[in-house]
Enzyme design. Sequence first.
Site, PDB file in Angstrom:
ATOM      1  N   CYS A   3      -1.196   6.081   8.912  1.00 41.20           N
ATOM      2  CA  CYS A   3      -1.623   4.757   8.431  1.00 41.20           C
ATOM      3  C   CYS A   3      -2.801   4.971   7.493  1.00 41.20           C
ATOM      4  O   CYS A   3      -2.824   5.953   6.743  1.00 41.20           O
ATOM      5  CB  CYS A   3      -1.973   3.833   9.591  1.00 41.20           C
ATOM      6  SG  CYS A   3      -3.354   4.391  10.617  1.00 41.20           S
ATOM      7  N   ARG A   5       0.830  -1.205   0.000  1.00 41.91           N
ATOM      8  CA  ARG A   5       0.000   0.000   0.000  1.00 41.91           C
ATOM      9  C   ARG A   5       0.864   1.256   0.000  1.00 41.91           C
ATOM     10  O   ARG A   5       0.530   2.247  -0.653  1.00 41.91           O
ATOM     11  CB  ARG A   5      -0.944  -0.009   1.201  1.00 41.91           C
ATOM     12  CG  ARG A   5      -2.060  -1.037   1.084  1.00 41.91           C
ATOM     13  CD  ARG A   5      -2.886  -1.113   2.353  1.00 41.91           C
ATOM     14  NE  ARG A   5      -3.592   0.132   2.638  1.00 41.91           N
ATOM     15  CZ  ARG A   5      -4.246   0.386   3.768  1.00 41.91           C
ATOM     16  NH1 ARG A   5      -4.252  -0.524   4.743  1.00 41.91           N
ATOM     17  NH2 ARG A   5      -4.871   1.523   3.940  1.00 41.91           N
TER      18      ARG A   5
END
Length: 278
Positions: free
Chosen positions: A234, A175
Site C-alpha cells: 500500500c 494512485r
Amino acid sequence: MTALPLPSPLVDADWLAAHLDHPDLVVLDAGVGAHRDAPARIPGARPFDLDGALSDHASDLPHTMPSPADLQRELRALGLRARSTAVLYDGAGVYSAPRAWWMLRAAGFDRAAVLDGGLPAWRAAGHPVTDRRLPCEPGDFTVRPRPGLLLDRDAVAAALTDPGTAVLDARSHERFTGAAPEPRPHLRRGHLPGSTGLPFTELLGPDGRYLPLPELRARLAAATAGRPHLIASCGSGVTACVLAFAAHLTGHPSPAVYDGSWSDWGRPETGLPVRTGP
C-alpha cells in the site's frame, strides 16, 4: 478465571461490549492521522500509537515495524500480558486496526482480534464512549518474532518474478495507475511492476465493515488469479494489512505484507522500476 477466548479474529461491537469488563481483555485504539488518540474512545482503551511509539524510529519510512526490543517495551507499557486477549480498533472503521493486529501476530501474539467497523460501529450499536484514560499495570508479554509476515524490499522484488506469487496493492486505482499524485510528494507515481490493484475499500461494505467471507474469498481469488502466495502492499504498510487480514480470515495459508510499501519502493533514489497505467 480462564483466559478469554475469541470467537474469530474479527469480532463485532456487541461481543466486545459483553466482555468489556473481563480482567484479561486489553482494548487498543490503533487510530492514525486524524483518528489518532481521539478524545472519544471505547472505555478502557489504550493508545496503540502507529504514528509514534509503535513505529521504527531508526527508519526514515513511516509505520515500519519497530525492533523486537522496542516493540516489547511498548506492548508491556500498554499492559499486554501473555494471557491477555486484545481487541484492536480504529476511528475510521476498518483502516489501521488490521495493521496493529498484523504487528501483534508478527510478534508472536495470537489472542487478538479486530473490531469490525471500529469506533463507528461501536457507537452505532449504542455503546458508550469516554474521554477518560485509565492507568494500567505493566504487562509481561515476550516478543517472539515470526519471520515471513513482514517483508522487505529485496524479498518483494524477488517475489515479483515468481509466477506463483500475487502482489496486491491496497491503494486507490488512481494512485495505482499514477493518475493521482501521492500524498507524500517526494514519491514517484505508479505501482510495482507485475502487481495488481485491489483497493482496500473494495473489501468493505457501505457500513465500513468487512464483506461477508464468501465475497472476500471471491474478490481475493479474482485479484490473485489462482496464485497460491500473496503479498500485500500500500502506501506505507498500513492498509496493506486490511488485505492481508482479509486473506487470513478466508483461510489463506501465508499472506505477507511489504513493510514500507510504496513509501520505500516509490522513492526516486532507489532506482527501482515503476509502472503506470492499469
